[in-house]
Write a protein that holds these residues in place. Structure first.
Motif, PDB file in Angstrom:
ATOM      1  N   LEU A 320      32.497  44.639  44.474  1.00  0.00           N
ATOM      2  CA  LEU A 320      33.604  43.742  44.818  1.00  0.00           C
ATOM      3  C   LEU A 320      33.805  42.683  43.737  1.00  0.00           C
ATOM      4  CD1 LEU A 320      33.489  43.191  48.688  1.00  0.00           C
ATOM      5  CD2 LEU A 320      34.761  44.863  47.339  1.00  0.00           C
ATOM      6  N   ILE A 321      32.735  42.281  43.084  1.00  0.00           N
ATOM      7  CA  ILE A 321      32.887  41.369  41.939  1.00  0.00           C
ATOM      8  C   ILE A 321      33.648  42.076  40.820  1.00  0.00           C
ATOM      9  CG2 ILE A 321      31.684  40.116  40.106  1.00  0.00           C
ATOM     10  CD1 ILE A 321      29.438  39.548  42.061  1.00  0.00           C
ATOM     11  N   LYS A 322      33.251  43.295  40.526  1.00  0.00           N
ATOM     12  CA  LYS A 322      33.909  44.066  39.458  1.00  0.00           C
ATOM     13  C   LYS A 322      35.359  44.374  39.787  1.00  0.00           C
ATOM     14  CE  LYS A 322      29.572  46.237  38.021  1.00  0.00           C
ATOM     15  NZ  LYS A 322      28.774  47.503  38.040  1.00  0.00           N
ATOM     16  N   SER A 323      35.680  44.467  41.083  1.00  0.00           N
ATOM     17  CA  SER A 323      37.055  44.766  41.516  1.00  0.00           C
ATOM     18  C   SER A 323      37.905  43.513  41.661  1.00  0.00           C
ATOM     19  CB  SER A 323      37.022  45.536  42.839  1.00  0.00           C
ATOM     20  OG  SER A 323      36.350  46.767  42.697  1.00  0.00           O
ATOM     21  N   ASP A 324      37.371  42.374  41.245  1.00  0.00           N
ATOM     22  CA  ASP A 324      38.110  41.100  41.210  1.00  0.00           C
ATOM     23  C   ASP A 324      38.485  40.577  42.596  1.00  0.00           C
ATOM     24  OD1 ASP A 324      37.985  41.170  38.429  1.00  0.00           O
ATOM     25  OD2 ASP A 324      39.933  42.155  38.226  1.00  0.00           O
ATOM     26  N   TYR A 325      37.682  40.871  43.599  1.00  0.00           N
ATOM     27  CA  TYR A 325      37.948  40.311  44.922  1.00  0.00           C
ATOM     28  C   TYR A 325      37.696  38.808  44.944  1.00  0.00           C
ATOM     29  CZ  TYR A 325      39.028  44.371  47.796  1.00  0.00           C
ATOM     30  OH  TYR A 325      39.664  45.449  48.365  1.00  0.00           O
ATOM     31  N   PHE A 326      36.694  38.362  44.208  1.00  0.00           N
ATOM     32  CA  PHE A 326      36.329  36.948  44.225  1.00  0.00           C
ATOM     33  C   PHE A 326      37.087  36.128  43.187  1.00  0.00           C
ATOM     34  CE2 PHE A 326      32.704  39.006  46.231  1.00  0.00           C
ATOM     35  CZ  PHE A 326      32.434  38.165  47.299  1.00  0.00           C
ATOM     36  N   GLY A 327      37.741  36.797  42.250  1.00  0.00           N
ATOM     37  CA  GLY A 327      38.481  36.091  41.218  1.00  0.00           C
ATOM     38  C   GLY A 327      38.459  36.854  39.903  1.00  0.00           C
ATOM     39  N   LEU A 328      39.052  36.257  38.883  1.00  0.00           N
ATOM     40  CA  LEU A 328      39.089  36.843  37.549  1.00  0.00           C
ATOM     41  C   LEU A 328      38.087  36.123  36.645  1.00  0.00           C
ATOM     42  CD1 LEU A 328      42.985  36.968  37.092  1.00  0.00           C
ATOM     43  CD2 LEU A 328      41.500  38.674  38.193  1.00  0.00           C
ATOM     44  N   PHE A 329      37.882  36.666  35.472  1.00  0.00           N
ATOM     45  CA  PHE A 329      37.065  36.049  34.428  1.00  0.00           C
ATOM     46  C   PHE A 329      35.578  36.057  34.789  1.00  0.00           C
ATOM     47  CE2 PHE A 329      41.193  33.696  34.680  1.00  0.00           C
ATOM     48  CZ  PHE A 329      41.825  34.394  33.655  1.00  0.00           C
ATOM     49  N   LYS A 330      34.808  35.393  33.989  1.00  0.00           N
ATOM     50  CA  LYS A 330      33.353  35.433  34.118  1.00  0.00           C
ATOM     51  C   LYS A 330      32.886  34.781  35.427  1.00  0.00           C
ATOM     52  CE  LYS A 330      29.110  34.081  31.683  1.00  0.00           C
ATOM     53  NZ  LYS A 330      28.556  33.368  30.499  1.00  0.00           N
ATOM     54  N   PRO A 331      32.021  35.463  36.176  1.00  0.00           N
ATOM     55  CA  PRO A 331      31.556  34.878  37.437  1.00  0.00           C
ATOM     56  C   PRO A 331      30.494  33.798  37.231  1.00  0.00           C
ATOM     57  CG  PRO A 331      30.599  37.065  37.131  1.00  0.00           C
ATOM     58  CD  PRO A 331      31.563  36.853  35.988  1.00  0.00           C
ATOM     59  N   ASN A 332      30.454  32.893  38.185  1.00  0.00           N
ATOM     60  CA  ASN A 332      29.393  31.898  38.248  1.00  0.00           C
ATOM     61  C   ASN A 332      28.049  32.616  38.326  1.00  0.00           C
ATOM     62  OD1 ASN A 332      27.484  29.945  39.468  1.00  0.00           O
ATOM     63  ND2 ASN A 332      29.280  28.654  39.764  1.00  0.00           N
TER      64      ASN A 332
END
Length: 384
Positions: A320-332
């Motif tokens: 889900l991180i890779k699919s941009d569910y949480f947002g774009l760009f580098k994750p925290n």
């Protein structure tokens, strides 16, 4: 299932539009479907009505003042919950960056699941600040207010305006508390009249959400409160004509009703599933973060795919991180620790609950956090 449109159509992009109107820049693009360039010299008042979903407005507010000034709809963030979405309003960033991921969050820093907004442990409801743990130890994003080169104000209920969370996310904004609906608009007017300089005013109204949780979105008392709120906003908007101000109204999420008992999954009835977990659930009743014992992964997956197949979809959290569910760009760097190994996204209007020692069972009618149309879409209302 509806995924947030972080590219140009979410509340994240709304905040980018507002920031650009004040001469700033953001890594997220501004809204595509509404031009804010005409507001580059105006005072901006943003009212966030907690729980005012786009579907609620179009269903229950067809004759309302708010509906007459509706400019379109936006997506919220994922998950569609106050902790995540209000932090987006407070930072201009998606959960991918700010990493506040739900009402209950596992904090690796303290080794416990917390209720993140009141900043307590889930078990025992103990204030973390009494243990000399500071909010900035687990959250360190810059406040949206601190990036603005204008006077800014944060208007919130007196019950939580001085909470650990609010103090940090309010940044340099002047805090104006209120205790009722009249006081809410009185404080907005006070902020507008505070100085001749250009201003950004953020105001949060939470009662609609609280009522929808307890009574459901179709309740007559909820409708009565919405009508009262709509009437107050209409009256307030008339006072803006001589104040060089634009009023923007939106929400953090909508809600979906769960009234059927067979749509409520109680984990006390699923001990074999509980055996696969390393700790209690976190996240939301509609988006569940599961921390799974390595030796029980197959058992966990099989149980979900058989016993819960009608109730939820199963995802690996990394996917889900890779699919941009949480947002774009580098994750925290803290994001992965806070969303478990797997995520269950509930179908239809299902919810899932567990109960831990010392916790009172609380099952709401109105729920949010998920990716249904009712939860995901919020209105964009603009009054000039």
């Amino acid at each position: 299932m509806y995924k947030p449109n972080y590219k140009n159509g979410s509340i994240v992009n709304l905040m980018s539009s507002i920031k650009r109107a004040f001469g700033g820049n953001s890594k997220y693009e501004p809204l595509k479907n509404f031009d804010f360039s005409n507001f580059s010299s105006k005072n901006i008042v943003l009212i966030v009505i907690d729980g005012l979903g786009y579907n609620f407005l179009t269903k229950h507010g067809k004759n309302s003042f708010l509906y007459k000034n509706l400019k379109g709809k936006m997506t919220s963030v994922f998950p569609t919950t106050t902790a995540s979405a209000m932090t987006t309003y407070s930072t201009g960033l998606a959960p991918q960056q700010h990493a506040l991921t739900g009402v209950f969050m596992f904090l690796k820093e303290i080794g416990a699941i917390s209720a993140i907004l009141p900043f307590t442990t889930r078990a025992g409801n103990l204030k973390l600040s009494k243990g000399k743990i500071k909010y900035k130890d687990i959250y360190n994003e810059k406040s949206f207010f601190d990036d603005l080169k204008v006077s800014s104000f944060s208007i919130k209920d007196k019950a939580y305006i001085d909470s650990d969370y609010s103090r940090l996310t309010n940044g340099k904004a002047k805090k104006l508390p209120f205790s009722n609906l009249n006081g809410f608009f009185k404080q907005i007017n006070k902020a507008l009249n505070a100085t001749n300089e250009r201003k950004y005013i953020f105001a949060h109204w939470a009662k609609l959400d609280a009522m929808c949780h307890k009574k459901g979105t179709d309740n007559k008392e909820v409708q009565k409160h919405f009508d009262e709120l709509d009437k107050k906003i209409k009256s307030f908007s008339k006072s803006l004509k001589n104040k060089n101000a634009v009023l923007i109204i939106s929400a953090d999420h909508g809600l979906i009703n769960t009234k059927e008992k067979n749509k409520i999954i109680e984990l006390k009835n699923h001990p074999k599933f509980v055996e696969t977990l390393t700790m209690s659930l976190s996240g939301e009743a509609r988006v569940i973060y599961c921390y799974v014992k390595p030796r029980k992964v197959k058992d966990f997956e099989n149980y979900v795919k058989t016993k819960f197949k009608d109730a939820c979809n199963l995802y690996k959290s990394d996917d889900l991180i890779k699919s941009d569910y949480f947002g774009l760009f580098k994750p925290n760097e803290k994001l992965k620790d806070r969303i478990g190994d797997y995520i269950l996204i509930m179908k239809e209007n299902y919810i899932m609950r567990d109960l831990i020692l010392g916790e009172k069972q609380c099952t709401y009618i109105g729920n949010h956090g998920g990716v249904s149309e009712e939860e995901m879409f919020v209105p964009l209302i603009v009054i000039e």
